[in-house]
Write an enzyme that holds these catalytic residues in place. Structure first.
Site, PDB file in Angstrom:
ATOM      1  N   GLY A 206     -10.945 -13.898 -18.903  1.00 18.49           N
ATOM      2  CA  GLY A 206     -11.185 -12.451 -19.014  1.00 18.49           C
ATOM      3  C   GLY A 206     -10.583 -11.714 -17.843  1.00 18.49           C
ATOM      4  O   GLY A 206      -9.806 -12.287 -17.084  1.00 18.49           O
ATOM      5  N   ASN A 207     -10.926 -10.450 -17.695  1.00 23.44           N
ATOM      6  CA  ASN A 207     -10.400  -9.659 -16.571  1.00 23.44           C
ATOM      7  C   ASN A 207     -11.445  -8.653 -16.098  1.00 23.44           C
ATOM      8  O   ASN A 207     -12.516  -8.548 -16.679  1.00 23.44           O
ATOM      9  CB  ASN A 207      -9.097  -8.971 -16.979  1.00 23.44           C
ATOM     10  CG  ASN A 207      -9.304  -8.032 -18.152  1.00 23.44           C
ATOM     11  OD1 ASN A 207     -10.007  -7.037 -18.038  1.00 23.44           O
ATOM     12  ND2 ASN A 207      -8.718  -8.371 -19.294  1.00 23.44           N
ATOM     13  N   ARG A 208     -11.079  -7.894 -15.050  1.00 19.88           N
ATOM     14  CA  ARG A 208     -12.058  -7.044 -14.377  1.00 19.88           C
ATOM     15  C   ARG A 208     -12.215  -5.656 -14.981  1.00 19.88           C
ATOM     16  O   ARG A 208     -12.899  -4.812 -14.407  1.00 19.88           O
ATOM     17  CB  ARG A 208     -11.637  -6.823 -12.924  1.00 19.88           C
ATOM     18  CG  ARG A 208     -11.716  -8.016 -12.052  1.00 19.88           C
ATOM     19  CD  ARG A 208     -11.350  -7.583 -10.634  1.00 19.88           C
ATOM     20  NE  ARG A 208     -11.068  -8.699  -9.781  1.00 19.88           N
ATOM     21  CZ  ARG A 208     -12.005  -9.429  -9.192  1.00 19.88           C
ATOM     22  NH1 ARG A 208     -13.277  -9.128  -9.363  1.00 19.88           N
ATOM     23  NH2 ARG A 208     -11.660 -10.443  -8.432  1.00 19.88           N
ATOM     24  N   SER A 209     -11.555  -5.368 -16.084  1.00 16.99           N
ATOM     25  CA  SER A 209     -11.605  -3.990 -16.611  1.00 16.99           C
ATOM     26  C   SER A 209     -13.046  -3.561 -16.887  1.00 16.99           C
ATOM     27  O   SER A 209     -13.811  -4.282 -17.528  1.00 16.99           O
ATOM     28  CB  SER A 209     -10.793  -3.921 -17.903  1.00 16.99           C
ATOM     29  OG  SER A 209     -10.943  -2.656 -18.468  1.00 16.99           O
ATOM     30  N   ALA A 275      -7.441  -3.489 -20.915  1.00 18.04           N
ATOM     31  CA  ALA A 275      -6.735  -4.543 -20.178  1.00 18.04           C
ATOM     32  C   ALA A 275      -6.697  -5.743 -21.114  1.00 18.04           C
ATOM     33  O   ALA A 275      -7.729  -6.358 -21.397  1.00 18.04           O
ATOM     34  CB  ALA A 275      -7.461  -4.871 -18.892  1.00 18.04           C
TER      35      ALA A 275
END
Ligand code: CTP
Length: 403
Positions: A206-209, A275
């Site tokens: 995943g990512n930090r969005s 993102a």
């Protein structure tokens, strides 16, 4: 100044209506209140009368109330009626046209739009009779806000809580106050949050969005009169609720691509604020991956995901606008220019996400706007809300040029 009639009914959450009245007044709205008899047991009319500087309608036969026929007077005065909190009982009456007290009589008589914000015990909410009544009210064109899930007055978790006062005030605002109508009759699709690619049934890439920038764009578009579809990956913020906004929740890039493709058919604008994962597992494990004893490393084989913005840029029809973001840690403008061209976008919002956290999760954003055949336009550091508003102004201006 717009007029809001707040109808308070006998749910424990009635005390939150006091805060709501203040929040609506702070938004520049004139508020008057009517209460059912049950609601007056929870919050007395004197409280609302002091806050609103108007008498509170409770009794159909009250000689001291405003106007000759007080419930009709209130019904006609309002630009919007808000039933908050709305009990299962009042919802049932409204669905059936019953008018046996001042509140339900005024609600039957008003020609203003009616917003209903239910709050009740989760079993009452889930009861088929309540759900049937809710569906009837939706079909009648009433504006419903879904109750929140959480800790109930009964001491257990469930769906039925009144949404946060700020969320209700924003909901009322989107119904009533459009800053302007520059996006009226326009459909705007906004993707936001981060996509997640599964590694196995319990883990993901995943990512930090956080979704904050996307939410700011959605709010600005709603305030400009647009109809909005949110396609949301994982987010850390509350998504706006509005009768002019539908929410599609997705997890993976592929799911997001399918939803975007579907929604683009009748959209005027796509804003890809999400993102999106660039890679996914070639073959996610069907069972939880075990840390087999003695294993000193573990290799994952990744394959590219679909580039959603690029395929939207390729299929866009004349008059349709495609707006992307470019998250860069270095060579911001040069990299973002490449994306503008490669993806056939109309606008790229270039975002410096340098540093470990960059703009992710922050309240502010510093962006540069790129458009084909134009010099980069560097906007100063602004709140994400202000960036959203300015971006929506730009979108409206471009749509006017195109059509
Ligand atoms: N995007 C997309 N589909 C992807 C990846 C990105 O639609 N699979 C969109 C993003 O939502 C954003 C824009 O493309 O609007 C640019 O995303 P960004 O992550 O900055 O760039 P990438 O295209 O992924 O390229 P790179 O990672 O090489 O910088």
């Amino acid at each position: 100044m717009k007029h809001v009639a707040v109808y308070v009914t006998g749910s424990i959450a009635a005390y939150k209506a006091v805060e709501l009245v203040r929040a609506l007044q702070k938004k520049g709205l004139t508020v008057r209140v009517a209460e059912t008899k049950a609601a007056t047991k929870l919050v007395g009319p004197v409280t609302f009368a002091s806050l609103t500087k108007h008498s509170v309608l409770v009794d159909l036969w009250d000689k001291s109330a405003e106007g000759h026929v007080p419930h009709i007077e209130l019904a006609d005065w309002a630009d919007l009626a808000v039933v908050v909190p709305a009990t299962a009982n009042v919802i049932a009456k409204m669905a059936n046209g019953i008018a046996d007290d001042a509140v339900t009589a005024a609600l039957l008589a008003t020609s203003a739009p009616i917003a209903i914000i239910p709050a009740m015990n989760s079993h009452m909410w889930g009861n088929p009779a309540t759900q049937r009544n809710i569906n009837v009210l939706k079909q009648d064109g009433r504006l419903l806000m879904e109750p929140a899930t959480g800790y109930l007055a009964e001491g257990y978790q469930g769906k039925g809580r009144l949404p946060a006062v700020s969320a209700i005030a924003n909901f009322v605002e989107t119904v009533l106050i459009a800053d302007d109508d520059q996006l009226s009759k326009r459909k705007v699709v906004v993707t936001l949050g981060g996509t997640r690619e599964p590694l196995d049934p319990v883990r993901f890439l995943g990512n930090r969005s956080s979704g904050k920038m996307g939410v700011a764009i959605v709010r600005a578009a709603l305030n400009a009169g647009a109809t909005v579809t949110i396609i949301a990956g994982s987010v850390q913020v509350q998504l706006p609720q509005s009768p002019h906004c539908q929410i599609i929740k997705v997890t993976t890039t592929e799911e997001m691509a399918t939803a975007v493709n579907q929604e683009l058919n009748d959209a005027d604008v796509l804003v890809m604020a999400a993102a999106v994962a660039d890679f996914k597992l070639a073959s996610p494990a069907q069972q939880k991956i075990k840390k087999a004893a003695g294993r000193s490393n573990y290799q994952l084989t990744l394959v590219p995901t679909i580039d959603i913005l690029k395929s939207a840029g390729q299929r866009k029809r004349p008059g349709q606008l495609v707006v992307g973001f470019a998250a860069e840690t270095n060579d911001l403008i040069a990299n973002a220019q490449k994306k503008l061209a490669n993806k056939n976008a109309d606008v790229i919002v270039a975002n410096d996400v340098g540093g470990l956290h960059g703009a992710f999760g922050s309240e502010d954003n510093r962006v540069t706007i790129l458009q084909p055949n134009q010099d980069p336009d560097k906007w100063p550091l602004m709140s994400k809300k202000a960036v959203g508003k300015r971006l929506v102004d730009l979108i409206a201006q471009l749509l006017r040029k195109e059509n």
